[in-house]
Structure formats: structure tokens, C-alpha cells
Design an enzyme around this catalytic site. Structure first.
Site, PDB file in Angstrom:
ATOM      1  CB  CYS A 250      -0.887  -0.044   1.054  1.00  0.00           C
ATOM      2  SG  CYS A 250      -0.022  -0.493   2.719  1.00  0.00           S
TER       3      CYS A 250
ATOM      4  N   GLY B  27      -6.253 -16.448  -5.765  1.00  0.00           N
ATOM      5  CA  GLY B  27      -6.914 -15.135  -5.559  1.00  0.00           C
ATOM      6  C   GLY B  27      -8.125 -14.728  -6.516  1.00  0.00           C
TER       7      GLY B  27
HETATM    8  C1  LIG Z   1     -10.064  -7.442  -6.216  1.00  0.00           C
HETATM    9  C2  LIG Z   1      -8.733  -7.603  -5.520  1.00  0.00           C
HETATM   10  C3  LIG Z   1      -8.321  -7.235  -4.195  1.00  0.00           C
HETATM   11  C4  LIG Z   1      -7.236  -7.415  -3.316  1.00  0.00           C
HETATM   12  N1  LIG Z   1      -6.989  -7.019  -2.366  1.00  0.00           N
HETATM   13  C5  LIG Z   1      -6.069  -7.058  -1.719  1.00  0.00           C
HETATM   14  C6  LIG Z   1      -5.898  -6.723  -0.371  1.00  0.00           C
HETATM   15  O1  LIG Z   1      -6.665  -6.234   0.350  1.00  0.00           O
HETATM   16  N2  LIG Z   1      -4.615  -7.156   0.365  1.00  0.00           N
HETATM   17  C7  LIG Z   1      -3.668  -7.659  -0.294  1.00  0.00           C
HETATM   18  O2  LIG Z   1      -2.695  -7.957   0.238  1.00  0.00           O
HETATM   19  N3  LIG Z   1      -3.636  -8.134  -1.543  1.00  0.00           N
HETATM   20  C8  LIG Z   1      -4.993  -8.077  -2.118  1.00  0.00           C
HETATM   21  N4  LIG Z   1      -5.091  -8.260  -3.448  1.00  0.00           N
HETATM   22  C9  LIG Z   1      -3.956  -9.137  -4.194  1.00  0.00           C
HETATM   23  C10 LIG Z   1      -4.188 -10.653  -4.195  1.00  0.00           C
HETATM   24  O3  LIG Z   1      -4.016 -11.032  -2.843  1.00  0.00           O
HETATM   25  C11 LIG Z   1      -3.152 -11.340  -5.003  1.00  0.00           C
HETATM   26  O4  LIG Z   1      -1.856 -11.005  -4.215  1.00  0.00           O
HETATM   27  C12 LIG Z   1      -3.170 -10.853  -6.331  1.00  0.00           C
HETATM   28  O5  LIG Z   1      -4.325 -10.632  -6.799  1.00  0.00           O
HETATM   29  C13 LIG Z   1      -2.291 -12.019  -7.293  1.00  0.00           C
HETATM   30  O6  LIG Z   1      -3.025 -13.147  -7.114  1.00  0.00           O
HETATM   31  P1  LIG Z   1      -4.269 -13.975  -8.208  1.00  0.00           P
HETATM   32  O7  LIG Z   1      -3.789 -13.477  -9.445  1.00  0.00           O
HETATM   33  O8  LIG Z   1      -4.502 -15.109  -7.949  1.00  0.00           O
HETATM   34  O9  LIG Z   1      -5.382 -12.815  -7.807  1.00  0.00           O
HETATM   35  C14 LIG Z   1      -6.430  -8.179  -4.225  1.00  0.00           C
HETATM   36  C15 LIG Z   1      -6.570  -8.667  -5.485  1.00  0.00           C
HETATM   37  C16 LIG Z   1      -7.878  -8.365  -6.132  1.00  0.00           C
HETATM   38  C17 LIG Z   1      -7.880  -8.872  -7.331  1.00  0.00           C
END
Ligand SMILES: Cc1cc2nc3c(=O)[nH]c(=O)nc-3n(C[C@H](O)[C@H](O)[C@H](O)COP(=O)(O)O)c2cc1C
Ligand SMILES: Cc1cc2nc3c(=O)[nH]c(=O)nc-3n(C[C@H](O)[C@H](O)[C@H](O)COP(=O)(O)OP(=O)(O)OC[C@H]3O[C@@H](n4cnc5c(N)ncnc54)[C@H](O)[C@@H]3O)c2cc1C
Ligand SMILES: Cc1cc2nc3c(=O)[nH]c(=O)nc-3n(C[C@H](O)[C@H](O)[C@H](O)COP(=O)(O)OP(=O)(O)OC[C@H]3O[C@@H](n4cnc5c(N)ncnc54)[C@H](O)[C@@H]3O)c2cc1C
Ligand SMILES: Cc1cc2nc3c(=O)[nH]c(=O)nc-3n(C[C@H](O)[C@H](O)[C@H](O)COP(=O)(O)O)c2cc1C
Ligand code: FES
Ligand code: FES
Lengths: 280, 262, 280, 262
Positions: free
Chosen positions: A127, A262
Site C-alpha cells: 500500500c 486469488g
Molecule cells: C479485487 C482484489 C482485491 C485485492 N485486495 C487485496 C488486499 O486487500 N490485500 C492484499 O494484500 N492483496 C490484495 N489483492 C491481491 C491478491 O491477494 C493477490 O496477491 C493478487 O491478486 C495476485 O493473485 P491472483 O492473480 O491469484 O489474484 C487483491 C486482489 C484483487 C484482485
């Protein structure tokens, strides 16, 4: 398939990724949460955050962009609203936290230290760092080190540091986290991206840029995990674009000890549980 | 409680150019859905298009265990959906969201649908039967080619008015404009009337303004880009007087006075 | 649609990306090269490079990884083999060069300065820097500055610096290039990625990691272009995942003055020409 | 000169489990292709699968203006290809690459095909007619289920021998093993014989070793992952005595003695 991840006992090495599973409850209608290795909750911050204006998401080739902006009710409400449900689960619960300052991270950790249900803390350093002008904490090894140390000091539960891929050399950040006492590393958070709407001529997301996730970024995530796994001794949790157990296996080959699912949860409410089942 | 299931396609047909209706076999959803709810449809097993696509439930027939969706081909996802064939299975999530509220103390309802926004209104019109005596439906569209067939609404015993922006079919003008004569004529511009609307944002806003002006309640079905459809991702929020609210869970139907228009 | 890009007159703002179009000849059977805005040749180095062992490519969701390793016959043979064909073209030809040392960049530029057909030099700073231990030159603003200066000194043709996205802050690199005299910037080169073969348990590419290209990276490329366009005054050439003229338009909205089509050429031999036609 | 064109699917059929043949209308390619060349097929208009997929030309009939490809479903791309329907159009590039050389001074040819490696050999067998008097074909496969029909080779007047690794059909053993008896028996183990092979790498290597041992020329059809298929990307190289060579342009057919095996 059971693993002990930096002290967290899990039936299988598959968790859900922060922010894609709410606080767990949202998926309880669709799947048996107790079949997961662990549940990671959406980032919680000290004070409530209303998040960014819409539009917050858009689709891209084999991926999506989001700019949710860490919308959450703040730690106090979180404890009241989310913890009772989480307590009923039979799997380890990992709480993902983010602060706007180093102090906020420590404060959050201290509050969570009192909650028995918390089996691990995942520190989201992706962040924006309000004090140093918006660049993510996770881009600076010194800041990552300081945050890790302060969280470690505050809690007894294992501390997992979640890294951003938007850096020149992710191993430097990983090493800084390890040296500061991190028990594990999660890689990766989303990749910085952007898309324009041809009809309006404006970015598709309200804030312009957003975080790219989904299968499109899997090769980037696998690469980061591989780089980190060779640079540190603490376990690495792989995340980014995992849709199936075969995808998860790529991360294990790259050196991950566990994985998180995710974006796939949005496509198939049972995705994470299916990944776990497919690893057997 | 919504579920995720594979629903067999019983029928798929092109009603007008780029305008399709799919009939799906779903005992559970047809039994449990209420007007204004939607289903989130997985388009492909491939990674592109990746996310599900939300569609209002246009019609639900529990006896026949079927639901119907109505959609326009606007992009890659709806194009692929239009190419599906009978007997294929669609992976759907539903019934999702909070639908229209049907108060028991109203005498008149005006349903305003712009373009494909008509989709949830047929289900609503049927649900209103026996509950609100006078149901007016205003169906608007850009032009004749895009105007949706009113037959089903006639069958549901509604009084139907059609209009197009260019006057190529029905009356010429925007759908909300035709609410005024109805409101005036019926002389029940008060607590006995309710407005339901679904369509493009400017149309919804116009309906909200009229509702405010006449001090009658209005329920609007809103749209926002969605990822999960089940309240987990916080992706689909719109600004309301109680902060950002999720279209997929708190809506898609919102009270007009709740919405903060940009 | 005609533009003057840092002194290079082009009928339209669509070029082909280096390394995806050979030296042009390879596509002449399939499409009319003279319909392109400009042609950028595959990276040429001072000495011949045999490139990396196979397998050199693999497919990923909406993208591909490559580790070609800059296979090329070296500048001398290039002049003999490629230039005669390029001379026959009616469109500007931009030569993409890479050195293993700063000196090699300058030397290549000097040699090309004598060739009239060369309307621009694209400097590929994304190749590994042999002297400083394998990290790409393009990750270090100082090195980018030095390379840009030395190439600028050697040639009169416009110098375009092509950047890697694998950095924490691409605007720092772009500003360094601008300050050193670059006439334009190309963004982006491929994103570092990796994929494993479940059957063999080994990486799918011989060198482990490779460069991710194709639609998957478009949001990353658009973001980089947008960031750079706000940070510098010189024109930005956008590249990454462009398949159609609509995709190209996203880059123009992000601030690009021209675009390059890369991976799409493999999918459709007429992709670049179609993108140009679609912009009219 | 190869071209990119949309070729209509005249026929698509599953010959055995996961094993398909597609017949395409292509005047140009059927007229210009030589045995051993291939076509590069675009699977989808979507971005995933992204790259074209290469397939040998199994059969080419200039009079009928058609070509055929034979393929196994091994991944996403071939799965989608197997779901195409008659009258759909396939975007193909071809004829690509350097095919088999047919010398005029040979008396005997042995064609060795392992699994789907048989694909380019039927075209070759037909091309050899009238040029090399004795043509032997050894068709190998893992087991009966994967063994390819030999009828077409019989029709091309070849002497066909089939074998499987597990002996569930034909002789038991690996295809290259059955070259030796033919070579011995014919007693023409010299400049009058030529070997052609296509199949998995270990099989090709075994063929190359036998060829070297008997000092007879062998031409092998090699495989490597491809992006462009037209010599532009340098993605598809294999190691040869003259450095890295492109399978798509310098091959897919290489002289056995040229190849450096890992
Ligand atoms: C809609 C959305 C919200 C997310 N919110 C957070 C969050 O609040 N905190 C965090 O550490 N990562 C957050 N992420 C990142 C995911 O935890 C993950 O690291 C990232 O999406 C990659 O994995 P994926 O391709 O399987 O989604 C978010 C991802 C998405 C798509
Ligand atoms: C609650 C709800 C109910 C809906 N009901 C219907 C209906 O009954 N009939 C109908 O035709 N359409 C309906 N829509 C709009 C429909 O979801 C979009 O038209 C569809 O998703 C477009 O997909 P695409 O791939 O063809 O378009 P693309 O523009 O290629 O889609 C790209 C992305 O944008 C999203 N998107 C595009 N347009 C919209 C939109 N208007 N609202 C939300 N997301 C969008 C898609 O989901 C996808 O993620 C509804 C939308 C919502 C939110
Ligand atoms: C010159 C040549 C001729 C060929 N002829 C035939 C044929 O006649 N019949 C047939 O069934 N197969 C043939 N192949 C192999 C065929 O191209 C692959 O089986 C096919 O590309 C697999 O695609 P997929 O999406 O189903 O598999 P996936 O494994 O999902 O494909 C992923 C990626 O790997 C590539 N790939 C996978 N296997 C191979 C392979 N063996 N060779 C090259 N690239 C591969 C694909 O092109 C794609 O880029 C040939 C390959 C080459 C190089
Ligand atoms: C196979 C392949 C080879 C490439 N070779 C080069 C090269 O030699 N020099 C260079 O500067 N970029 C090279 N690139 C990068 C492209 O020029 C381009 O920057 C990148 O692929 C992103 O664009 P795209 O997504 O349109 O392909 C290569 C890309 C590919 C896919
Ligand atoms: S779409 Fe995920 S919360 Fe509404
Ligand atoms: S596949 Fe591109 S050079 Fe062979």
C-alpha cells in the site's frame, strides 16, 4: 499434503489470497471453507477506509485490474464483525494488515496479538506510503525491514511479509524482510497496470492505475517466487494467476512451500478448494 | 442462498439484431429467485474472457424449472455467449443480489426500461400481478431496431407504452418523459404510486429526479463492473448516502433517494 | 495519420517491434511492408551472437515467454545481409542495437552512422549488462544516461531509447534518457517471467527466466507509457500486447505518439498493417 | 511462397480416441505443398490460446484442392481445434518449411513414424511413388489404442509394418528396432537406401544412430516450440553442426548427421 508453514499447521498448502475472499463468510454458501489450508482475510487497516471511487475493476486479457483502495471497516469493527465467524472455522486464519505509517503496522499487530484465532499475520507492504509520498513501502528494503521488525516485536504469531512485484530486484526486498525476522514471504501482490476506455477516452479505473491479477501475471509471479526462493531460507508462499492445481504445481517447482488462490475465486467459487483437492 | 451450478441451455434465440434470449434449466434458481435479482455467468473455460458476466433474470418459471436471460451483444463476452448452443451447459451463480421490493400499499406502478434495461422488468411485472392493480410499462430504445418486443408485457396485463429516441417506433422521446402524463392523468401522484426503473445511467437519473419532484418512491436497478458478484471483492460499488455500497449484494436495486449521482 | 517522430517522417504511427519482424524480409511474402509507419529491425550486436539454447519460447495465458538471447549475425554480416533489402523499402528503417558494454553501443552507432538507410537508432538497454554482473543496463539511470550520451555523440539520426518495465520507477530511467539527449523513448520491452513444465519439472525455457510479451502485458505497458509521458517531453512509443487498432488507441490515450506491434505479428502476419489501417 | 489464408473445413472426424483428421479446402496450399511441409494454424480469435499451432501436411490433393492434417489432442489448442465444425474457416499459414528431399538414385526407402509422427509420412509415401521402387513403412505407437490406421499406406503401395511398445497390436517393440531386419534382408545397406523418420525425439535419435551405423542417409522431421512459423522470431531453433537452425524454415526436415543431440 499437510504442511507446517513457519509454525502454522495446515492440512494442505492452499490458502486464499487476501482481498479475494472477503472475510471468508462471503464464500461459505458455496464451498466448505474447512477444506482450505488456511484463510487469509482482506487487508484490515487501523482506521476505516472507504476505498476508491468506482469504477474499481476492469477486465484485461486473461486478467483484471482493480483499485479497491483497501476498503475496510477498520480494525475495531473488523474484530466485532469478522472474528466471530472466523472463530468457528477449523482452519488457521491469517490476518492481512496494512498501515499508512510504520507505527500503524505495529499498532495493528498489537491489537491482533490479543486474538487467539489469529494464527498468522500477513503484512501487506504494497500500500502507498503516505509519509514518503505515495510510493509503496514494499519498494524500499529499509522500510520493509522496519515494518517487519516492528510487527515481529508486537506479535508472537508467525509474521508473513507480502511483497509487491513492482520493483527492480525483488530479492533485495525479500532478504530485507528475512533479515528483519519475517517467518515467511508471500509473493506476489498485483502488478501495476492501466487500461483506457475508448468510449470515454479516460482510464477505465477511477484512479487511473490499478493492480493487475489473474492468469496474465502467473509467469511474473512464478519468476518472483523462483528468485526469492533462491535468495532466502524462509518459506515462500506463491500467489498470482493460479486457476488450477496444475498452475499451483508450477509454483511448487519454483520453490514455493504453499500457494494462495486469488482472482480465480471470482471465476469459480470453488477454485481454491479444487486446487487443494487437485494436489492430493 | 445463491448457488453455483451448471445449467443446461434449453433454448437460445436471436430476438432482434444482436439481441438474444437464453432459456436455462435451473430448478433451484427458478424456485428461489425474486424479481430484480441476477445471475453471474461464466462465459468460457479459457482465461479470456476471464470474469463472469452478470445478467438480470428476465423470466423465472418455477413450474417449468427454467429461467431466462435477455442480453445484447456488446463485447467479447456477450458475443461468445450468443454462440452457445442448446444442450450446452452454462456455469452460473445465482440468484444474486437484492431485487425489487414490492410494497403492499400501492395502487400504481410505473416500470421504466431503457434498452436492455427492460430485462428485469418482465419478471417484476409478473410479480406485481395481484399486488398492485395498475401497472404501466414504458419501454424505451434508441430506435426501432433496438426496441424490445412488448408482447410479454401485454400478456402480463400491463399497460405498455413504447418510445424511441428517434421516433422510428412508438412515441418519439426519452422513456422518463412519458412518466409525467401517466402520473398527471392518474392523479395519484402521491404515496400510492411507485416507480421501478432499469436502463442507462442518465435514464435512471432522470427517473430519480422525477420521483423526487413528485415525492414518490423509486427503485432503480443499477449497474457496475463486477468481479465476484457475491460481495467479496468490493469491486462493484456505487456511491450512496450510506457510503459505497455493493451493486452485487446491497443492490442491484437501490432506492432512488439513496444514490449519489456524479 | 502522418507523423514526424523526433525527426523521423512516418506515413502512420505504427511500427513493428524489434525482434518480432526479423529484418523485414521474413514478412514480405505476406504483407506490404510499405504500409507500415516504420520498420524496426531485430537487435543487432557488434559481434555475432548464437543466442540461447532451445527451448526458447513457451505460451502463457494471453502471452508468451521468450529467451532468444539476441541471436544475430553481428553488425558486419547484418550490413551485408539485411541492408540491401531494407534499402528497397519506402518507409523509414530504424535499427535496434545492443552492446555488452557502453563502448559497444557507441561503436555500433558509429558503424551505422555511415548507412544512409538508417533513419533512426533504437537503443535496447534491456539486455544483460555483462560488466556489472548481468543486471540489465536499463535498470540503472546512470548507465542509461551514459549509453544514451555515447550513442548520441556517434550518430546524427534520432536516437530512441527502449526501456525495460522491470524497474521500480520507470520514470527515473526515462528522465535519465531524456536528460542525456534521447530523442524518443520506446516502452516497453518484455516483462521478466518464468514458467515450469510439469512433465519434466524444469523451467519451460532453457535459461529459466524469459521475457513476457503479448496481450497479457498490455495493461503494464499502457501504465508505463502513461507514467513516462507525464514525466518527459520527448515522444513516447508504446509497445506491449497490441493486437488491434483499438489496443493501439489505448496507448495514444496514455500519451504515446506512436506504437509498435510485436507478438501480434506471429498470430497474424498482417497484424501491424491492420493496426495502421484501423487508425485511419 | 507460403500464404496466410482462411481455409474452409470440409471435414473433421475423430479417427481414434483423441485423434483427429481435418480436411481443409485450399487450392493454393494443396498445389504448392511438398511432403514434410507444415501449416501453422490459428486456433482462436481470442488471446488465449494465443499462438498458432503447427501441423504437418498429412495429405495434399491438388485436384480436389484439399489438404489434410492429422492431430492428437494434447493440450488446450488441439482440444479447441478438435471442436471445430464443418464449414467453419481456419486461418492457416502455409505451406511452411523445408520438406523431405527425394533423391533420384535410391532403390529403397524406409519410413519410420512414431505416434502422430506418422502425419507427414503419408504425403511422403505418395510422393515417393515412381521415384523409389521399394517403400517400407514402420508405424509405431505406445499401444493399440494409439496405433494409426495403415490402410492409406497400403493404398499407397507401401509395405507396412506396425508395432507397439506393449505388443497390444502389431509387433512388440520400438519402431526403429524393426528397421534392422529390413535393412539386413534387403542387403542394400548402402547408398541405395534412405531413411525418413518423424516422431518423438528418442525415436529420431535411434533412427539417426542406425543410419550412422549403416552409413545410409536419413532425413528427420524435427519439432520445436514455435511462435511465428516463418523464420522471423528465432524461437524454434535446434542445435545443428552449422549452429542453431530454425525448425520452421531450415526444417522441419533435417539431415540426421546435421543434428547435435543433447
Ligand atoms: C479485487 C482484489 C482485491 C485485492 N485486495 C487485496 C488486499 O486487500 N490485500 C492484499 O494484500 N492483496 C490484495 N489483492 C491481491 C491478491 O491477494 C493477490 O496477491 C493478487 O491478486 C495476485 O493473485 P491472483 O492473480 O491469484 O489474484 C487483491 C486482489 C484483487 C484482485
Ligand atoms: C446487475 C447487472 C445486471 C445486468 N443485466 C443485464 C441484462 O439482463 N442484459 C444485458 O444485456 N446486460 C446486462 N448487464 C450488463 C452486462 O453484464 C454486460 O453487457 C456484459 O457484462 C458485457 O460483457 P461483454 O464481455 O460482452 O462486454 P465487454 O465490454 O467486452 O466487457 C468487458 C468487461 O466489462 C464488464 N461490463 C461491460 N459492460 C458492463 C455493464 N453494462 N455492466 C457491468 N459490467 C459490464 C464485463 O462484465 C466485463 O468484465 C447487467 C449488468 C449488471 C451489473
Ligand atoms: C513442424 C511441426 C509439425 C507438427 N505436426 C504435427 C502433426 O501433424 N500432428 C500433431 O498432432 N502434432 C504436430 N505437431 C505438434 C503440435 O504442434 C502440438 O501438439 C500442438 O502445438 C500442441 O498444442 P496444444 O495447444 O494442444 O498443446 P499445449 O501443450 O497446451 O501447447 C502449449 C504450447 O506448446 C506448443 N507445443 C506443444 N507441443 C508441441 C510440440 N510437440 N511441438 C511444437 N510445439 C508444441 C504449442 O504450439 C503451444 O505454443 C507438430 C509440431 C511441429 C513443430
Ligand atoms: C520473440 C521475441 C523477440 C524479441 N526480440 C527483441 C529484440 O531483439 N530487441 C528488442 O529490443 N526487443 C525484442 N523483443 C521485445 C519486443 O520488441 C517488444 O518490446 C515486446 O515483445 C512487447 O511487445 P509485444 O507484446 O507487442 O510483443 C522481442 C520480443 C519477442 C516476443
Ligand atoms: S462484484 Fe465483488 S463485491 Fe460486488
Ligand atoms: S517459429 Fe519463429 S523462427 Fe521459427
Amino acid at each position: 499434503m499437510a504442511i507446517n508453514l513457519a509454525g502454522i499447521e495446515m492440512k494442505n498448502p492452499v490458502m486464499v489470497a487476501s482481498g479475494t475472499y472477503g472475510y471468508g463468510k462471503e464464500f461459505a454458501d458455496y464451498t466448505d471453507l474447512n477444506k482450505l489450508g488456511a484463510l487469509v482475510t482482506k487487508t484490515v487497516t487501523l482506521k476505516a477506509r472507504e476505498g476508491n471511487p468506482p469504477p474499481r475493476i476492469c477486465e484485461t486479457p486473461s486478467g483484471m485490474l482493480n483499485t479497491i483502495g483497501l476498503q475496510n471497516p477498520g480494525i475495531e469493527k473488523f474484530l466485532k464483525e469478522a472474528i466471530p465467524f472466523l472463530k468457528k472455522l477449523k482452519i488457521p486464519v491469517i490476518i492481512n494488515i496494512a498501515g499508512e505509517t510504520i507505527e500503524e503496522f505495529a499498532e495493528l499487530a498489537k491489537i491482533l496479538e490479543k486474538e487467539k484465532v489469529v494464527k498468522g499475520i500477513e503484512v501487506n507492504v504494497s500500500c502507498p506510503n503516505v509519509k514518503s509520498g505515495g510510493m509503496a513501502f514494499g519498494c524500499d528494503p529499509d522500510l520493509v525491514s522496519k515494518i517487519t521488525k516492528s510487527v515481529k516485536k508486537a506479535v508472537s504469531a508467525p509474521v508473513i511479509v507480502k511483497l509487491t512485484p513492482n520493483v527492480t530486484d525483488i530479492t533485495l526486498i525479500a532478504k530485507a524482510a528475512e533479515a528483519a525476522g519475517a517467518d515467511a514471504i508471500t509473493a506476489i501482490n498485483t502488478v501495476l497496470g492501466m487500461s483506457f476506455d475508448l468510449k470515454t477516452g479516460k482510464p477505465k479505473l477511477s484512479r487511473g492505475v490499478g493492480g493487475l491479477s489473474g492468469p496474465a501475471i502467473r509467469p511474473i509471479a512464478v519468476r518472483c517466487v523462483w528468485q526469492i526462493a533462491q535468495a532466502v531460507k524462509i518459506p515462500v508462499i506463491g500467489v498470482g494467476g493460479i486457476m488450477t492445481s496444475d498452475d499451483a504445481k508450477e509454483f511448487f517447482l519454483a520453490g514455493a512451500k504453499a500457494v494462495q488462490v486469488g482472482t480465480a475465486n471470482f471465476v469459480d467459487t470453488e477454485a481454491a478448494v479444487k486446487v487443494a483437492a487437485g494436489l492430493k | 442462498m445463491p448457488i453455483q451450478e451448471k445449467a443446461k441451455i434449453l433454448d437460445i434465440r436471436e430476438l432482434a439484431e444482436n439481441h438474444f434470449k437464453i432459456t436455462l434449466l435451473s430448478k433451484y434458481i427458478s424456485t428461489n429467485a425474486t424479481a430484480g435479482q441476477f445471475v453471474n455467468v461464466r462465459i468460457s473455460e479459457e482465461t479470456s474472457p476471464l470474469l463472469r458476466r452478470p445478467f438480470s433474470i428476465y423470466n423465472s418459471e418455477p413450474q417449468k424449472e427454467l429461467i431466462e436471460i435477455l442480453f445484447d451483444v456488446v463485447g467479447e463476452g456477450t458475443k461468445m455467449l450468443s454462440l452457445k448452443e442448446v444442450n450446452e451447459e452454462l456455469d452460473i451463480l445465482g440468484p444474486l443480489g437484492t431485487g425489487f421490493e414490492i410494497p403492499t400499499d400501492k395502487k400504481m406502478a410505473i416500470l421504466v426500461g431503457g434498452g436492455i434495461g427492460i430485462a428485469p422488468l418482465l419478471f417484476l411485472a409478473r410479480a406485481l400481478k395481484g399486488k398492485i392493480p395498475a401497472v404501466y410499462v414504458i419501454i424505451g430504445a434508441r430506435d426501432k431496431k433496438h426496441l424490445i418486443d412488448k408482447k410479454e408485457f401485454d400478456a402480463a396485463k400491463c399497460q405498455v407504452l413504447t418510445c424511441t429516441d428517434d421516433g422510428s417506433a412508438g412515441k418519439k422521446g426519452l422513456a422518463p418523459d412519458f412518466m409525467l402524463p401517466i402520473l398527471e392523468e392518474s392523479k395519484s401522484i402521491d404515496k400510492e404510486t411507485i416507480i421501478y426503473a432499469c436502463g442507462p445511467k442518465p435514464m435512471l437519473k432522470a427517473c430519480a429526479e422525477i420521483a423526487e419532484q413528485y415525492k414518490i418512491p423509486a427503485q432503480l436497478s443499477m449497474e457496475e463492473k463486477m468481479a465476484c458478484g457475491i460481495g467479496a471483492c468490493m469491486g462493484c460499488v456505487i456511491k450512496t448516502k450510506s457510503g459505497y455500497q455493493k451493486v452485487c449484494e446491497d443492490g442491484p436495486v437501490f432506492k432512488a433517494e439513496e444514490i449519489i449521482w456524479e
